[in-house]
Write a protein that holds these residues in place. Structure first.
Motif, PDB file in Angstrom:
ATOM      1  N   UNK A 138       0.834  -1.203   0.000  1.00 56.66           N
ATOM      2  CA  UNK A 138       0.000   0.000   0.000  1.00 56.66           C
ATOM      3  C   UNK A 138       0.870   1.256   0.000  1.00 56.66           C
ATOM      4  N   UNK A 139       1.905   1.274   0.839  1.00 60.94           N
ATOM      5  CA  UNK A 139       2.710   2.491   0.964  1.00 60.94           C
ATOM      6  C   UNK A 139       3.658   2.691  -0.214  1.00 60.94           C
ATOM      7  N   UNK A 140       3.797   1.679  -1.078  1.00 61.46           N
ATOM      8  CA  UNK A 140       4.580   1.843  -2.303  1.00 61.46           C
ATOM      9  C   UNK A 140       3.743   2.428  -3.434  1.00 61.46           C
ATOM     10  N   UNK A 141       2.445   2.559  -3.218  1.00 63.12           N
ATOM     11  CA  UNK A 141       1.547   3.034  -4.265  1.00 63.12           C
ATOM     12  C   UNK A 141       1.864   4.477  -4.646  1.00 63.12           C
ATOM     13  N   UNK A 142       1.933   4.727  -5.937  1.00 63.26           N
ATOM     14  CA  UNK A 142       2.146   6.074  -6.450  1.00 63.26           C
ATOM     15  C   UNK A 142       0.861   6.542  -7.140  1.00 63.26           C
ATOM     16  N   UNK A 143       0.200   7.542  -6.589  1.00 57.43           N
ATOM     17  CA  UNK A 143      -1.069   7.979  -7.179  1.00 57.43           C
ATOM     18  C   UNK A 143      -0.868   8.566  -8.565  1.00 57.43           C
ATOM     19  N   UNK A 144      -1.854   8.350  -9.412  1.00 59.78           N
ATOM     20  CA  UNK A 144      -1.855   8.905 -10.757  1.00 59.78           C
ATOM     21  C   UNK A 144      -2.305  10.362 -10.655  1.00 59.78           C
ATOM     22  N   UNK A 145      -1.344  11.247 -10.434  1.00 56.58           N
ATOM     23  CA  UNK A 145      -1.706  12.634 -10.159  1.00 56.58           C
ATOM     24  C   UNK A 145      -2.344  13.308 -11.367  1.00 56.58           C
ATOM     25  N   UNK A 146      -1.978  12.899 -12.576  1.00 53.45           N
ATOM     26  CA  UNK A 146      -2.615  13.496 -13.755  1.00 53.45           C
ATOM     27  C   UNK A 146      -4.104  13.159 -13.792  1.00 53.45           C
ATOM     28  N   UNK A 147      -4.431  11.879 -13.553  1.00 50.60           N
ATOM     29  CA  UNK A 147      -5.841  11.479 -13.549  1.00 50.60           C
ATOM     30  C   UNK A 147      -6.587  12.133 -12.399  1.00 50.60           C
ATOM     31  N   UNK A 148      -5.935  12.255 -11.247  1.00 47.82           N
ATOM     32  CA  UNK A 148      -6.603  12.854 -10.088  1.00 47.82           C
ATOM     33  C   UNK A 148      -6.819  14.352 -10.291  1.00 47.82           C
ATOM     34  N   UNK A 149      -5.890  15.016 -10.953  1.00 45.63           N
ATOM     35  CA  UNK A 149      -6.107  16.443 -11.255  1.00 45.63           C
ATOM     36  C   UNK A 149      -7.319  16.621 -12.173  1.00 45.63           C
ATOM     37  N   UNK A 150      -7.474  15.723 -13.118  1.00 45.77           N
ATOM     38  CA  UNK A 150      -8.624  15.802 -14.010  1.00 45.77           C
ATOM     39  C   UNK A 150      -9.935  15.611 -13.249  1.00 45.77           C
ATOM     40  N   UNK A 151      -9.880  14.832 -12.166  1.00 40.72           N
ATOM     41  CA  UNK A 151     -11.079  14.551 -11.372  1.00 40.72           C
ATOM     42  C   UNK A 151     -11.107  15.356 -10.077  1.00 40.72           C
ATOM     43  N   UNK A 152     -10.301  16.420  -9.995  1.00 43.04           N
ATOM     44  CA  UNK A 152     -10.150  17.155  -8.740  1.00 43.04           C
ATOM     45  C   UNK A 152     -11.462  17.749  -8.239  1.00 43.04           C
ATOM     46  N   UNK A 153     -12.400  18.002  -9.142  1.00 44.51           N
ATOM     47  CA  UNK A 153     -13.696  18.522  -8.725  1.00 44.51           C
ATOM     48  C   UNK A 153     -14.536  17.520  -7.977  1.00 44.51           C
ATOM     49  N   UNK A 154     -14.066  16.267  -7.932  1.00 49.33           N
ATOM     50  CA  UNK A 154     -14.781  15.214  -7.200  1.00 49.33           C
ATOM     51  C   UNK A 154     -13.928  14.617  -6.086  1.00 49.33           C
TER      52      UNK A 154
END
Length: 282
Positions: A205-221
């Motif tokens: 779990x702690x090795x997980x790297x979030x997909x920041x590009x995808x999360x920025x696209x969904x930042x409104x949610x």
């Protein structure tokens, strides 16, 4: 307290146990650590007055066995489980709250299956790689895993909890015999989950790297929650680091890393405030 309806869902590689309460928009609660659906017992009742509250045991935990047993589930497998569970229950996008490692699962769900999600509230996700002192925590987790193999789960869990600042050296778990039956049963299940968490999930779990590009696209949610009492603790720092990386404000939540237990009434009220109108919009 609303009595939950228990059910199971077969998914690739596991059989998920989940509990459902209430009526209204679907709100999925994803536990962290060595927990299971029972950790949300105190907030589920108040939330069920506003939502259809769905709380699964994540695969490999308590009543959600791996089929066949063995192996280390990937974050994507956990988020696919939630994707399938939401589809089983509703045709509409769901609200999702994730705590700790459950918050990592919620982030992956939003990044990979955004059509299933209306709003994610990710509470202190352990995105370790965003901390400047990540290497020190990786050494700690390697030490925790070695301690588990050498001295057992109880000693290793204490080393883990003190190392990330969630408890201090004076902390003691009350004897199980002194706990109410429901809480005693939960603690017994969590103790049984600890070896799985320590051996298979902690480093994964702690090795997980979030997909920041995808999360920025969904930042409104997306809301990144940090407990009011989490200042200086590793989980709170990681949550704040992710919010900063995504250009989001931190959403303050009552209590600390487990505020849903520490101050259940206030925590449930804050969740209703944040999600009661469906949360944010894209």
């Amino acid at each position: 307290m609303t009595t939950p309806l228990a059910a199971t869902l077969d998914v690739p590689g596991a059989r998920l146990h989940y509990e459902v309460r209430g009526r209204g928009p679907v709100l999925v609660l994803i536990h962290g650590g060595a927990g299971d659906a029972g950790v949300f017992h105190e907030i589920a009742g108040p939330l069920a007055e506003h939502f259809t509250v769905v709380a699964p045991d994540r695969r490999g935990h308590s009543r959600s066995p791996l089929v066949p047993p063995g192996g280390t589930p990937r974050v994507a497998e956990h988020s696919d489980d939630i994707h399938r569970l939401i589809g089983e229950l509703t045709d509409e996008p769901a609200l999702v709250y994730g705590s700790s490692s459950g918050a990592v699962v919620a982030l992956d769900l939003l990044a990979r299956h955004p059509e299933r999600v209306r709003t994610v509230l990710a509470h202190e996700p352990p995105v370790l790689g965003l901390l400047p002192d990540a290497a020190a925590y990786r050494r700690l987790f390697d030490e925790v895993r070695a301690t588990h193999r050498r001295e057992g789960a109880a000693v290793a869990m204490r080393r883990f909890l003190t190392g990330v600042g969630l408890v201090d050296d004076t902390w003691e778990m009350p004897p199980l015999s002194q706990l109410p039956p429901t809480l005693r049963e939960l603690m017994e299940r969590m103790a049984a989950n600890e070896p799985f968490f320590l051996e298979h999930e902690l480093t994964e779990i702690t090795a997980y790297e979030p997909d920041t590009d995808a999360l920025r696209k969904a930042a409104g949610r997306l809301l990144i929650g940090v407990g009011r009492d989490s200042t200086g603790q590793a989980p709170g720092r990681m949550g704040a680091a992710l919010a900063d990386r995504l250009g989001l404000e931190v959403t303050e939540l009552p209590g600390g890393h487990t505020g849903y237990v520490e101050d259940a009434g206030a925590f449930a009220a804050r969740m209703v405030e944040l999600l009661g109108d469906g949360g944010l919009t894209a």
